[in-house]
Design an enzyme around this catalytic site. Sequence first.
Site: not given
Ligand code: F6P
Length: 562
Positions: A213, A219, A371, A402, A526, A285-286
């Site tokens: 987003k 990452e 979240e 199990h 972060k 995002g979620r």
């Molecule tokens: O760090 C949490 C977050 O901001 C989430 O809310 C989001 O889904 C995820 O990181 C990934 O963010 P992006 O889509 O901006 O890479």
Amino acid sequence: MTSEPARGPVDATTTNAWGSLTELSKNLRPDLRGWFAADPDRAQRLSYQAADLHVDLSKNLLTDEVLATLVALADEVRLTERRDAMFAGEHINVTEDRAVLHTALRRPSDEPLTVDGQDIAADVADELAKVYAFAEKVRSGEWTGVTGEPVRTIVNIGIGGSDLGPVMAYEALEPYVQDGLEVRFVSNIDPTDVAQKTADLDPTTTLFIVASKTFGTLETLTNARLARDWLWRSLVAAGAIEDSEDGRSDAVAKHFVAVSTALDKVAAFGIDPENAFGFWDWVGGRYSVDSAIGTSLAVAIGPDAFAEFLGGFHAMDEHFRTTPLEHNVPVLMGLLNVWYVNFRDAHTHAVLPYAQQLHRFPAYLQQLTMESNGKSVRWDGTPVTTETGEVFWGEPGTNGQHAFYQLIHQGTRTIPADFIAVANPAYPLRDADADVHGLFLANFFAQTKALAFGKTADEVRAEGVAEDLVSAKVFSGNRPTTSILAPALTPSVLGQLVALYEHITFVQGVVWGIDSFDQWGVELGKKLALEIAPAVAGDEAALAAQDPSTAALIAKYRELRS
Ligand code: F6P
């Protein structure tokens, strides 16, 4: 349209309903055996239909009075006002001053919706058409890599909402995936993830979708660079491109697309904005699997099935938007969660899909619910007035049986659990004469029955169990469950399930007065990771700036790292 929600949060704990629920809970002696015996209609009365989902709430620790008072609580906290504000595009995400309009992503395209002066229905339709056109190109083989080969593997690079929704839905809808296409998902910055997922890939038939987003997530951008390096390296090694700037940019143009709200950053990465799919800051995002973030899924299952997926979301949205509260499934399930968290001391909530294809659903729900509602302040910045945000967790049945069901059956804590099953399996196998899905679902029915009704000491004794073992073999019962049964795991049903939990989460957030659409709690870690990275890499001054425990741990890591 106002840009501010009309009024601040109602403190639920000051409502009449809250006082009544406190009293009701104090006096409640859960007795599911007795309640069902005294009321033969209980199962029918407390079962509801929401789109294709049959939802049985009757095995919850619930009386008619509790249910009515929970609905009264929803009224007192002005749930419908807040719900309508969300659907209308008011800025109910107060701390980010944004509308919350994931529901607009799945509305029929011919119904205009103007938000902040913009016809967003038209924007959504345009972007979706772009995603569908791209999906068709990849599926038909018209989209080719540098050597003219069609795409066989798509690698979605993203994390959080840019990963969990797409991977969950891809796994759930695996029978709908086009033959010859595979999607892999890289999310973790642990270099193992990208290394393993690319290890056996043919670069000439691989397409990367960088989904972020913000297009600023450490990452995802790190993994995207690793993937780009791998692509360049392996295409050069295969003799597919020249080791030159032109060769490399041709490779990116044909093997990378992006999904983001930040198209300028996509261009800076080297991806042609023509090959980028956008969405908007009013999609959290979620809450974004139904936006262009679902591009990998749209390619895999195709535009028709993706449209059915969106249709399922919309069906549940309409149920939530228009059904009276006392029959409104997301409202009732959200209120029940409040009942358990705030009045019955539940700390966690299990989600147990009896559908192997939903094996990533609990992980997906963890982000959606935690979240969203893991907050200690309300949307006006004041502290919350009660507990919020239970822990969501789960695994598919029967595997969980199990492993951890022991604690749900005989532990000391109340763990409300949602059991989810479909009547028709994707793979209707038989074991000799037995329909294996029937056997599977016998477990689904048995578990909720055992949890609700248990086994008394007398029943244990009647089986001839020695007296000193009786207590260990007693099942108290009165352990609350909700059963959700759908005809089959179709794209539409999956959309309905996701929207159901989105709205449950919303309902809980409204009762607690919190902004379920921000996520400030992820920021500190972060920022610290970026500050600590130099210390990890060997910068002594950065190491010395750390607290003693962190400094010692980093020093130990440096000592161990070869
Ligand atoms: O760090 C949490 C977050 O901001 C989430 O809310 C989001 O889904 C995820 O990181 C990934 O963010 P992006 O889509 O901006 O890479």
